[in-house]
Motif scaffolding. Structure first.
Motif, PDB file in Angstrom:
ATOM      1  N   ILE A  40       0.880  -1.165   0.000  1.00  0.00           N
ATOM      2  CA  ILE A  40       0.000   0.000   0.000  1.00  0.00           C
ATOM      3  C   ILE A  40       0.922   1.219   0.000  1.00  0.00           C
ATOM      4  O   ILE A  40       1.907   1.262   0.738  1.00  0.00           O
ATOM      5  CB  ILE A  40      -0.971   0.037   1.202  1.00  0.00           C
ATOM      6  CG1 ILE A  40      -0.247  -0.203   2.526  1.00  0.00           C
ATOM      7  CG2 ILE A  40      -2.086  -0.976   1.019  1.00  0.00           C
ATOM      8  CD1 ILE A  40      -1.154  -0.063   3.751  1.00  0.00           C
ATOM      9  N   ASP A  41       0.610   2.153  -0.874  1.00  0.00           N
ATOM     10  CA  ASP A  41       1.450   3.334  -1.036  1.00  0.00           C
ATOM     11  C   ASP A  41       2.898   2.937  -1.348  1.00  0.00           C
ATOM     12  O   ASP A  41       3.854   3.565  -0.871  1.00  0.00           O
ATOM     13  CB  ASP A  41       1.387   4.212   0.222  1.00  0.00           C
ATOM     14  CG  ASP A  41       1.897   5.626  -0.036  1.00  0.00           C
ATOM     15  OD1 ASP A  41       1.729   6.119  -1.171  1.00  0.00           O
ATOM     16  OD2 ASP A  41       2.476   6.228   0.897  1.00  0.00           O
ATOM     17  N   PHE A  75      -8.285  -0.639  -0.501  1.00  0.00           N
ATOM     18  CA  PHE A  75      -8.747   0.681  -0.925  1.00  0.00           C
ATOM     19  C   PHE A  75      -8.956   1.589   0.290  1.00  0.00           C
ATOM     20  O   PHE A  75      -8.613   2.774   0.264  1.00  0.00           O
ATOM     21  CB  PHE A  75     -10.047   0.558  -1.723  1.00  0.00           C
ATOM     22  CG  PHE A  75      -9.896  -0.169  -3.030  1.00  0.00           C
ATOM     23  CD1 PHE A  75      -9.264   0.431  -4.111  1.00  0.00           C
ATOM     24  CD2 PHE A  75     -10.368  -1.464  -3.180  1.00  0.00           C
ATOM     25  CE1 PHE A  75      -9.111  -0.239  -5.319  1.00  0.00           C
ATOM     26  CE2 PHE A  75     -10.224  -2.140  -4.382  1.00  0.00           C
ATOM     27  CZ  PHE A  75      -9.598  -1.532  -5.447  1.00  0.00           C
ATOM     28  N   GLU A 116      -5.527   2.773   1.499  1.00  0.00           N
ATOM     29  CA  GLU A 116      -4.990   3.882   0.696  1.00  0.00           C
ATOM     30  C   GLU A 116      -5.666   5.196   1.079  1.00  0.00           C
ATOM     31  O   GLU A 116      -5.019   6.246   1.145  1.00  0.00           O
ATOM     32  CB  GLU A 116      -5.185   3.585  -0.796  1.00  0.00           C
ATOM     33  CG  GLU A 116      -4.398   2.392  -1.324  1.00  0.00           C
ATOM     34  CD  GLU A 116      -2.927   2.679  -1.554  1.00  0.00           C
ATOM     35  OE1 GLU A 116      -2.490   3.816  -1.296  1.00  0.00           O
ATOM     36  OE2 GLU A 116      -2.210   1.751  -1.991  1.00  0.00           O
ATOM     37  N   LEU A 122      -4.231   6.434   4.409  1.00  0.00           N
ATOM     38  CA  LEU A 122      -2.909   7.017   4.199  1.00  0.00           C
ATOM     39  C   LEU A 122      -3.003   8.399   3.567  1.00  0.00           C
ATOM     40  O   LEU A 122      -2.291   9.334   3.962  1.00  0.00           O
ATOM     41  CB  LEU A 122      -2.065   6.094   3.318  1.00  0.00           C
ATOM     42  CG  LEU A 122      -1.526   4.838   3.989  1.00  0.00           C
ATOM     43  CD1 LEU A 122      -0.909   3.903   2.946  1.00  0.00           C
ATOM     44  CD2 LEU A 122      -0.492   5.191   5.051  1.00  0.00           C
ATOM     45  N   LYS A 123      -3.897   8.534   2.586  1.00  0.00           N
ATOM     46  CA  LYS A 123      -4.073   9.826   1.933  1.00  0.00           C
ATOM     47  C   LYS A 123      -4.572  10.870   2.913  1.00  0.00           C
ATOM     48  O   LYS A 123      -4.106  12.021   2.924  1.00  0.00           O
ATOM     49  CB  LYS A 123      -5.058   9.678   0.767  1.00  0.00           C
ATOM     50  CG  LYS A 123      -5.233  10.948  -0.041  1.00  0.00           C
ATOM     51  CD  LYS A 123      -6.175  10.707  -1.231  1.00  0.00           C
ATOM     52  CE  LYS A 123      -6.370  11.973  -2.064  1.00  0.00           C
ATOM     53  NZ  LYS A 123      -7.286  11.738  -3.218  1.00  0.00           N
TER      54      LYS A 123
END
Length: 228
Positions: A27-28, A215, A218, A221-222
């Protein structure tokens, strides 16, 4: 309060539909297990990380530890057929008076919750992370609603779960002797009559179990990168 943390990392990722250990998915741009390990690597109260790993993944994980400068891993225990066995194998390497057990697939635990868990475990013997449930809960039998449960006392339990080392060892040994397989580590203590405190964490502390969870990860994290 200083502690060591056990991270079971021997899963196969079946529910994720992955062709490998889900902790090795990214992820990322970074493996899930590294996101999780960095939380504890950066915590000054964490004195050591004990991984329970599959022999098939050991070399890959050792390479990732070197690549991402994870220095606090003090032991790699052999993973068992069940998570409970993996934790017990890892527990035999623990030396700190307070030990936590944390899912490798929960990379979003916050340091404040970790410290509160360590302190509560030191004071009372056992403490677990959780959040109050938000959805209406119903008991379903044969496809129909049997009754609705009052959710005011219901919590969704997460990890880390923190314990005095002596208590968790005792609970695991009793579970082995009695053939008891708990749904989480705290249930082993409940089985021998020990009280377990709850520390409220947050709803971002999700466990990555299905493809859809990637999803959500993510998005979390964003959100964190944006400072929200």
């Amino acid at each position: 309060m200083e502690y060591e943390v056990i991270i079971p990392a021997a899963g196969k990722g079946k529910r994720m539909g992955a062709d490998r250990n889900k902790l090795l998915l990214t992820i990322d741009g970074k493996p899930v297990i590294i996101h999780t390990l960095q939380v504890f690597e950066e915590d000054p109260l964490c004195k050591g990380i004990i991984l329970a790993v599959s022999p098939d993944d050991r070399k890959v994980l050792e390479g990732l530890l070197a690549e991402y400068s994870i220095h606090k891993v003090v032991a790699m225990a052999e993973g068992g057929k069940e998570r409970q066995q993996s934790v017990y194998h890892a527990l035999l390497h623990a030396t700190a008076s307070i030990v936590m057990v944390h899912d490798g697939a929960r990379p979003f635990i916050q340091q404040a919750a970790i410290h509160e868990l360590a302190e509560q475990a030191f004071q009372t013997g056992a403490a677990i992370a959780g959040v109050p449930v938000k959805d209406t809960m119903k008991v379903i039998r044969e496809g129909t609603v049997a009754h609705t449960i009052d959710r005011s006392s219901l919590w969704s339990i997460q990890t880390p779960q923190a314990f005095r080392l002596s208590l968790l060892l005792k609970a695991n040994q009793e579970a082995v002797k009695n053939g008891f397989n708990g749904t989480d580590d705290a249930s082993l203590l409940e089985q021998i009559g020990e009280k377990v405190q709850v520390v409220e964490a947050d709803y971002d502390n999700i466990k990555l179990t299905t493809k859809e969870d990637l999803f959500f990860a993510e998005a979390i994290l964003k959100k964190r990168k944006s400072g929200c």
